[in-house]
Design a protein around this motif. Structure first.
Motif, PDB file in Angstrom:
ATOM      1  N   GLY A  17       0.817  -1.196   0.000  1.00 11.81           N
ATOM      2  CA  GLY A  17       0.000   0.000   0.000  1.00 11.81           C
ATOM      3  C   GLY A  17       0.858   1.256   0.000  1.00 11.81           C
ATOM      4  O   GLY A  17       0.586   2.208  -0.720  1.00 11.81           O
ATOM      5  N   GLU A  18       1.918   1.234   0.793  1.00 14.04           N
ATOM      6  CA  GLU A  18       2.789   2.420   0.839  1.00 14.04           C
ATOM      7  C   GLU A  18       3.497   2.630  -0.491  1.00 14.04           C
ATOM      8  O   GLU A  18       3.635   3.760  -0.960  1.00 14.04           O
ATOM      9  CB  GLU A  18       3.796   2.288   1.981  1.00 14.04           C
ATOM     10  N   ASN A  20       2.316   1.773  -3.298  1.00 15.68           N
ATOM     11  CA  ASN A  20       1.294   2.284  -4.207  1.00 15.68           C
ATOM     12  C   ASN A  20       1.146   3.789  -4.045  1.00 15.68           C
ATOM     13  O   ASN A  20       1.120   4.535  -5.019  1.00 15.68           O
ATOM     14  CB  ASN A  20      -0.037   1.584  -3.933  1.00 15.68           C
ATOM     15  N   ALA A  21       1.070   4.233  -2.775  1.00 15.49           N
ATOM     16  CA  ALA A  21       0.872   5.664  -2.518  1.00 15.49           C
ATOM     17  C   ALA A  21       2.028   6.472  -3.095  1.00 15.49           C
ATOM     18  O   ALA A  21       1.830   7.536  -3.671  1.00 15.49           O
ATOM     19  CB  ALA A  21       0.739   5.896  -1.016  1.00 15.49           C
ATOM     20  N   LEU A  24       1.721   6.695  -6.744  1.00 18.91           N
ATOM     21  CA  LEU A  24       0.572   7.542  -7.065  1.00 18.91           C
ATOM     22  C   LEU A  24       0.946   9.018  -6.946  1.00 18.91           C
ATOM     23  O   LEU A  24       0.715   9.814  -7.853  1.00 18.91           O
ATOM     24  CB  LEU A  24      -0.534   7.204  -6.062  1.00 18.91           C
ATOM     25  N   LEU A  25       1.546   9.391  -5.802  1.00 18.29           N
ATOM     26  CA  LEU A  25       1.811  10.800  -5.540  1.00 18.29           C
ATOM     27  C   LEU A  25       2.972  11.331  -6.374  1.00 18.29           C
ATOM     28  O   LEU A  25       3.077  12.524  -6.603  1.00 18.29           O
ATOM     29  CB  LEU A  25       2.068  11.019  -4.044  1.00 18.29           C
ATOM     30  N   ALA A  26       3.828  10.397  -6.837  1.00 20.09           N
ATOM     31  CA  ALA A  26       4.915  10.843  -7.709  1.00 20.09           C
ATOM     32  C   ALA A  26       4.383  11.162  -9.108  1.00 20.09           C
ATOM     33  O   ALA A  26       5.124  11.636  -9.958  1.00 20.09           O
ATOM     34  CB  ALA A  26       5.990   9.771  -7.792  1.00 20.09           C
ATOM     35  N   GLY A  27       3.097  10.899  -9.322  1.00 20.15           N
ATOM     36  CA  GLY A  27       2.516  11.105 -10.652  1.00 20.15           C
ATOM     37  C   GLY A  27       2.440   9.758 -11.346  1.00 20.15           C
ATOM     38  O   GLY A  27       3.467   9.221 -11.749  1.00 20.15           O
ATOM     39  N   PRO A  28       1.251   9.165 -11.439  1.00 15.85           N
ATOM     40  CA  PRO A  28       1.124   7.819 -11.995  1.00 15.85           C
ATOM     41  C   PRO A  28       1.563   7.790 -13.460  1.00 15.85           C
ATOM     42  O   PRO A  28       1.040   8.537 -14.277  1.00 15.85           O
ATOM     43  CB  PRO A  28      -0.365   7.497 -11.846  1.00 15.85           C
TER      44      PRO A  28
ATOM     45  N   PRO B 120      -0.540   1.929 -10.721  1.00 18.94           N
ATOM     46  CA  PRO B 120      -0.844   2.338  -9.348  1.00 18.94           C
ATOM     47  C   PRO B 120      -2.293   2.792  -9.157  1.00 18.94           C
ATOM     48  O   PRO B 120      -2.766   2.864  -8.039  1.00 18.94           O
ATOM     49  CB  PRO B 120       0.116   3.501  -9.103  1.00 18.94           C
ATOM     50  N   ARG B 167      -5.447  -2.571   3.226  1.00 19.35           N
ATOM     51  CA  ARG B 167      -4.305  -2.665   2.317  1.00 19.35           C
ATOM     52  C   ARG B 167      -3.551  -1.338   2.165  1.00 19.35           C
ATOM     53  O   ARG B 167      -2.679  -1.229   1.316  1.00 19.35           O
ATOM     54  CB  ARG B 167      -4.798  -3.098   0.934  1.00 19.35           C
ATOM     55  N   CYS B 168      -3.952  -0.339   2.977  1.00 15.76           N
ATOM     56  CA  CYS B 168      -3.330   0.994   2.882  1.00 15.76           C
ATOM     57  C   CYS B 168      -3.424   1.559   1.470  1.00 15.76           C
ATOM     58  O   CYS B 168      -2.451   2.124   0.945  1.00 15.76           O
ATOM     59  CB  CYS B 168      -1.865   0.960   3.332  1.00 15.76           C
ATOM     60  N   LEU B 169      -4.557   1.376   0.830  1.00 14.87           N
ATOM     61  CA  LEU B 169      -4.774   1.917  -0.513  1.00 14.87           C
ATOM     62  C   LEU B 169      -5.878   2.975  -0.449  1.00 14.87           C
ATOM     63  O   LEU B 169      -6.621   3.049   0.528  1.00 14.87           O
ATOM     64  CB  LEU B 169      -5.194   0.798  -1.475  1.00 14.87           C
ATOM     65  N   VAL B 181      -3.462  13.955  -8.917  1.00 16.62           N
ATOM     66  CA  VAL B 181      -2.381  13.273  -8.203  1.00 16.62           C
ATOM     67  C   VAL B 181      -1.087  13.435  -8.991  1.00 16.62           C
ATOM     68  O   VAL B 181      -1.027  13.116 -10.174  1.00 16.62           O
ATOM     69  CB  VAL B 181      -2.673  11.767  -7.965  1.00 16.62           C
ATOM     70  N   GLY B 182      -0.092  13.935  -8.307  1.00 20.04           N
ATOM     71  CA  GLY B 182       1.211  14.118  -8.937  1.00 20.04           C
ATOM     72  C   GLY B 182       1.124  14.876 -10.240  1.00 20.04           C
ATOM     73  O   GLY B 182       1.809  14.544 -11.200  1.00 20.04           O
ATOM     74  N   VAL B 184      -1.319  14.946 -12.353  1.00 17.72           N
ATOM     75  CA  VAL B 184      -2.234  14.379 -13.340  1.00 17.72           C
ATOM     76  C   VAL B 184      -3.672  14.632 -12.900  1.00 17.72           C
ATOM     77  O   VAL B 184      -4.047  14.294 -11.775  1.00 17.72           O
ATOM     78  CB  VAL B 184      -1.998  12.859 -13.507  1.00 17.72           C
ATOM     79  N   HIS B 223      -1.592  18.066  -4.593  1.00 17.01           N
ATOM     80  CA  HIS B 223      -2.493  16.949  -4.907  1.00 17.01           C
ATOM     81  C   HIS B 223      -3.915  17.339  -4.534  1.00 17.01           C
ATOM     82  O   HIS B 223      -4.118  18.185  -3.670  1.00 17.01           O
ATOM     83  CB  HIS B 223      -2.151  15.697  -4.083  1.00 17.01           C
ATOM     84  N   THR B 247      -1.776   9.171   3.913  1.00 17.26           N
ATOM     85  CA  THR B 247      -0.937   9.204   2.709  1.00 17.26           C
ATOM     86  C   THR B 247      -0.230  10.554   2.589  1.00 17.26           C
ATOM     87  O   THR B 247       0.980  10.611   2.321  1.00 17.26           O
ATOM     88  CB  THR B 247      -1.816   8.951   1.468  1.00 17.26           C
ATOM     89  N   ARG B 250       2.818  11.380   4.708  1.00 21.59           N
ATOM     90  CA  ARG B 250       4.118  10.851   4.257  1.00 21.59           C
ATOM     91  C   ARG B 250       4.637  11.617   3.044  1.00 21.59           C
ATOM     92  O   ARG B 250       5.709  11.298   2.531  1.00 21.59           O
ATOM     93  CB  ARG B 250       3.957   9.363   3.888  1.00 21.59           C
TER      94      ARG B 250
END
Lengths: 494, 550
Positions: A17-18, A20-21, A24-28, B120, B167-169, B181-182, B184, B223, B247, B250
């Motif tokens: 999950g981490e 994934n995050a 995601l935040l880096a720009g998918p 992702p 699942r921390c998603l 996001v990022g 996009v 974001h 999220t 972090r």
């Protein structure tokens, strides 16, 4: 899903999950889209790598049932359990025995292919095969008398005639699949558990009982098979099983045949040769009359489908191991009686889900045409249920000539079957796909969601009783089997 | 008996399936009645004899070519047919497939797509009844989800969010229209400059309004994580908001979080506030509610963000209605109230014409009415909350307060009937009940264009307030399709001898594909008063009504 990923699915992984995050935040870099194209287009305009799902609604308006089954907490583990049992099942040839003894059959009992059916609803080839079996058993003197007794439901002496599915008795039979007490059957066992399954001996092609023929040559051949073929094979098989080499390994021969251009349903040539190669020394050392031994070898050798009747019970043996796992959507049987196509599913016990059997697309022998063909018939779709046959068509590209297709069709068919199966078989491998494992274990949920129906390679029987084989081709199950199955699976969830 | 041709080629093996196909090709040749090209196996010999062919002694390795010619052929025709048939046979036997590309069919489920190539994020916009299955696939594969689909049940939402939390998603949605996001933009998203602020939004158009305001103030956004409109309800309990806060905690570039929501459950808000504090995350709350109960509007929230970041609070841009000259943003500090339409009060009310008897007579006992016609649910909520402080309870299909009149919006025609007798009314045309079987009004504006026309025909309506939203995913030129309808509505009211003002809340940024200023100018030119701030637009519309009532 492979067994490994199924296991992973059962437990959450917060580290994943981490990751994934972060991605995601880096720009998918890449995004999967499902639904409206507008959003996918907007992402493409932003230079994102977009993978568009070719989505469609589930078969039969089963949105609610699909979700219920998918969300079922038991599902991942149940399917992993069921499919791992299937993949772990071995198959060795331990015996050849009369059906009366092996299947505890008495006069008047007949087993047949597919889901249970009555004489009234039985198709031409099944009726023809039952009539031939009555004649073979000496229960009728003419086809007319056999037909009359079968319609009345009792023998001359009043004993009731009972029809039941082979599948209900740990057995399978190709095409009409009729087994009567006097016929001999192969017994295949799983060495690890001792469980066993049974199948009749293959009669060859053309005018044969399993295609619904019942003429004198058919009955005479069956009598020879019980008088000579069965007993000699029994001695040879028992002799081999008792030797230091141990019983003939059917799973191993089946894996090899896939690497030799057979797919184990409509091409069994390499498998047949490998079986005979194992049996000949045993037959020669039995001390039986040389002409009988020669007849047996000639008979087996002259029938490219002789080995089919060993592939089928081996597949059933594996799939029976996957039965009765609560919550599992694994298909454990697909079978046809010439009228109905039926499937059974691990999580719903012995219940059959049926729909009308279809007429295959394919090629016809001689002057026969589509109008002469009976709808799909036989337990042989157990091979596809186990991941070979039509599912492994890529291993047998010659098969596609049945529909005037190209070798590419064989490859794309197998590729498509991966989309509806739970695992890749670790032993059954397809060389042209880089020895990728055969697509094994049909998932009802995947079939309903993708609308991809299992691909079956099959023979075609004439629709008029007594005709015999008229062709061979490709066929699919009717969609309603899977729609009804997912409804029943959903109903098992609180 | 017709003529036959039987030929044997010893030791020529071909696969039986190939030969069945070859036989079919040969049988189709002109002059051939039947053909069988087969290995001489016992089965095939039976078939050949059954077809009436006379055969020599043969071994199974022999290839038999058996042709039967049609009855009425002369010798020359038979020879022609024979050579054509044999040529066709040779061609079919030596045919080679072109080894073409094995094109893999596109994946038909999210699970299959992710199996082929992980990603992702999965963006889901299927019908709501199927969205749960696709989202479940994504979570099982370790991917986060943006769930645009509406009509997803509450149970499904909770089940998905619980699985995602395990699942921390992230599950952004359902009914989540906007995320960034990022860099996009997903769904309906405005193009913003990067910066230190991240939004966590249980409201799509609320987030877009903030994006537009912050962009105008020169504050960049890092974001925008969507939650779905119900996330901060007591039922869902802020499951997605919690994941989003964890999220972002972090994420090193995020300095300040703005949490945007439609009216929320106070206990959930408190819990999330405590969580943010424990994560060391600065949060500015923009939770809508009755402004007389102390909730800030979105514009005020944007101003507080500016203040916290030490950025000068700007004058929010407006564009005055201009009949001819090009509009330009005004920079007054006062909230500009649009000038009354020309001719108001001065031109005598014309007598109703004979065929016009159903339209109520202008100037009757009825109070002049405000019609809010919104595509964005949160913009509608905000406008209602503000309007109610001045006008009292207003009717809506999404009333803020259970005691307010509820409009029947079970479908477009029910809504039309409900509005015909309603007082001041605010309609969310993007509500689930209005989008069954059609696209969201931000994509397909036809439903709203009809509603504007309908309001123009209703003599009681004095002011129409509407939102126009720009950005990725929205209609390619919403101002262009609304402008002529606005113009026609004003013209119609003028022709009927009454005043009608149109006030537009325009949510967009300079970077949006449609262009904020060009869109605003087109709308102003059509006669609308245009505001970037939805709150200011609402106050202006209310002022027009109040001025009228006085």
């Amino acid at each position: 899903m492979t067994q490994q990923t199924a296991d992973q699915a059962a437990q959450a992984d917060p580290a994943q999950g981490e990751q994934n995050a972060q991605a995601l935040l880096a720009g998918p870099q890449s995004i999967v889209t499902v639904g409206v194209d507008l959003f996918a287009d907007a992402l493409v305009a932003q230079s994102v790598d977009v993978q568009r799902v070719d989505w469609r609604p589930p078969l039969g308006g089963t949105e609610a049932e699909v979700q219920k089954v998918l969300f079922d907490a038991r599902r991942a583990e149940a399917n992993a359990t069921a499919i791992s049992r299937v993949l772990a099942t071995g198959a060795v040839l331990v015996d050849v025995r009369p059906a009366s003894e092996a299947l505890e059959m008495s006069p008047g009992m007949f087993f047949h292919a597919g889901p249970p059916i009555t004489w009234e609803r039985a198709s031409g080839p099944l009726r023809g095969a039952l009539m031939g079996a009555m004649l073979f058993e000496g229960l009728a003197d003419s086809p007319e008398e056999a037909e009359k007794l079968l319609a009345a439901g009792q023998l001359r002496d009043g004993t009731p005639i009972t029809l039941d599915s082979c599948h209900h008795h740990r057995a399978v039979g190709p095409m009409a699949g009729v087994i009567s007490p006097g016929m001999w059957v192969f017994e295949i066992a799983d060495p690890a558990t001792g469980r066993s399954t049974f199948c009749s001996l293959n009669e060859g092609l053309g005018k044969v009982l399993r295609y619904g023929a019942y003429g004198p040559e058919v009955v005479d051949r069956l009598k020879w098979m019980s008088a000579v073929l069965g007993p000699l094979l029994q001695q040879a098989v028992q002799r081999r099983a008792g030797s230091s080499a141990g019983p003939i390994d059917i799973r191993s021969i089946t894996a090899q045949m896939l690497q030799m251009g057979d797919e184990g349903h409509n091409r069994n040539r390499a498998g047949t040769m490998m079986l005979i190669r194992e049996l000949i020394p045993e037959l020669l050392e039995l001390g039986a009359p040389a002409n009988d031994v020669a007849d047996v070898v000639r008979f087996c050798n002259g029938n490219d489908h002789f080995y089919l009747n060993l592939v089928m019970p081996a597949c059933k043996l594996a799939l029976d191991a996957g039965r009765d796992v609560p919550g599992s959507s694994l298909v454990v049987a697909m079978a046809r009686n010439g009228t109905d196509f039926g499937i059974q599913v691990s999580g719903t016990g012995d219940q059959w889900f049926t729909g009308p059997a279809q007429i295959p697309d394919g090629l016809f022998l001689g002057d026969y045409g589509r109008e002469d063909a009976n709808p799909d018939i036989g337990d042989s779709a157990i091979t596809e249920t186990a991941g070979i046959g039509g599912f492994s068509m890529a291993a047998a590209p010659a098969i596609v000539a049945f529909v005037g297709g190209t070798a590419q069709l064989a490859l794309s068919t197998t590729h498509r079957m991966y989309d509806i199966t739970l695992a890749e078989h670790p032993i059954m491998q397809i060389p042209i796909l880089g020895f990728r494992g055969a697509p094994t274990g049909i998932d009802v949920v995947s079939v309903v969601r993708t609308g991809i129906l299992p691909q079956i390679n099959t023979g075609m029987a004439g629709k008029v009783a007594g005709t015999g084989q008229v062709g061979a081709g490709l066929v699919n199950p009717p969609a309603e089997c899977f729609v009804d199955a997912i409804k029943a699976l959903a109903a098992t969830i609180a | 008996m017709s003529t036959q041709h039987v030929e044997v080629r010893r030791g020529h093996y071909h696969d039986s399936v190939t030969l069945l196909s070859v036989s079919r090709t040969v049988a189709a040749v002109d002059g051939i009645e039947a053909a069988q090209v087969a290995m001489a196996t016992p089965l095939n010999l039976d078939v050949l004899e059954g077809m009436g062919f006379h055969l020599p002694a043969l071994a199974p390795d022999d290839l038999v070519i058996a042709l039967r010619f049609e009855d009425d052929l002369d010798d020359g025709d038979v020879e022609t047919a024979r050579s054509a048939a044999l040529a066709a046979m040779e061609a079919a036997l030596t045919r080679r497939d072109e080894p073409g590309e094995t094109q893999q069919d596109p994946a038909r489920t999210t699970g299959l797509a992710l199996q082929r190539k992980p990603a992702p994020l999965v963006l889901i916009s299927t019908p709501g009844a199927s969205a749960g299955a696709e989202a479940w696939d994504a979570l099982q594969a370790g991917s986060s989800v943006m769930l645009f689909s509406d009509n997803v049940s509450l149970d499904t939402e909770i089940a998905l969010k619980q699985e995602a939390a395990r699942r921390c998603l992230l599950v952004m949605g359902p009914d989540c229209g906007t995320a960034v996001v990022g860099g996009v933009g997903l769904g309906f998203a405005n193009v913003v400059r990067p910066g230190p602020v991240s939004l966590v939004a249980a409201s799509g158009t609320g987030a877009q309004q903030l994006l537009a305001l912050l962009d105008a103030a020169g504050v960049g956004v890092r974001h925008c994580l969507g939650l779905g409109g119900r996330d901060l309800s007591a039922d869902v309990g802020g499951l997605a908001a919690e994941q989003a806060l964890r999220t972002l905690a972090r994420d090193e570039g995020t300095e300040l979080v703005v949490l945007v929501s439609k009216p929320a459950d106070p206990a959930v808000v408190n819990r999330l506030d405590e969580l943010a504090a424990s994560l060391g995350l600065g949060v500015e709350w923009a939770v809508l509610g009755r402004s007389d109960e102390g909730f800030p509007d979105l514009t005020r929230a944007a101003e507080r963000v500016c203040e916290r970041l030490g950025v000068q609070v700007p004058v929010w841009p407006t564009w005055s209605p201009t009949a001819n000259a090009a509009a330009h943003p005004t920079r007054d500090h006062e909230i500009p109230v649009p000038a009354p339409s020309s001719g108001d009060h001065e031109i005598p009310v014309p007598a109703p014409s004979g065929d016009d008897h159903e339209i109520p007579v202008q100037g009757g006992a009825g109070e002049p009415l405000l019609r809010g016609l919104f595509a964005g649910g949160t913009l509608c909520d905000e406008a209602m909350a503000l309007a109610a402080t001045q006008l009292g309870p207003v009717a809506s299909n999404i009333p803020l307060d259970a005691s307010w009149p509820k409009l029947d919006a079970s479908g477009p025609s029910a809504l039309k009937g409900a509005l015909a007798t309603a007082g001041h009314a605010f309609v969310d045309l993007g509500d689930d009940t209005m989008t069954v079987g059609r696209a969201h009004p931000m994509i397909d504006p036809s439903l709203r264009l009809e509603a504007i026309e309908e309001a123009a025909r209703d003599a009681r309506v004095r002011v129409i307030l509407l939102d126009v939203v720009l950005g990725h995913g929205a209609h390619e030129d919403p101002a262009g399709v609304h402008a002529p309808v606005i113009r026609a509505a004003i013209d119609r009211a003028t022709a009927d001898g009454r005043a009608l003002d149109v006030v537009v809340s325009l949510t967009g940024t300079a970077g949006d594909p449609q262009g904020r200023d060009a869109s605003a100018e087109a709308l102003a030119k059509a006669g609308a008063a245009v505001y970037l701030s939805n709150a200011e637009a609402t106050r202006a519309a209310v002022a027009l009504i109040r001025g009228e009532s006085r």
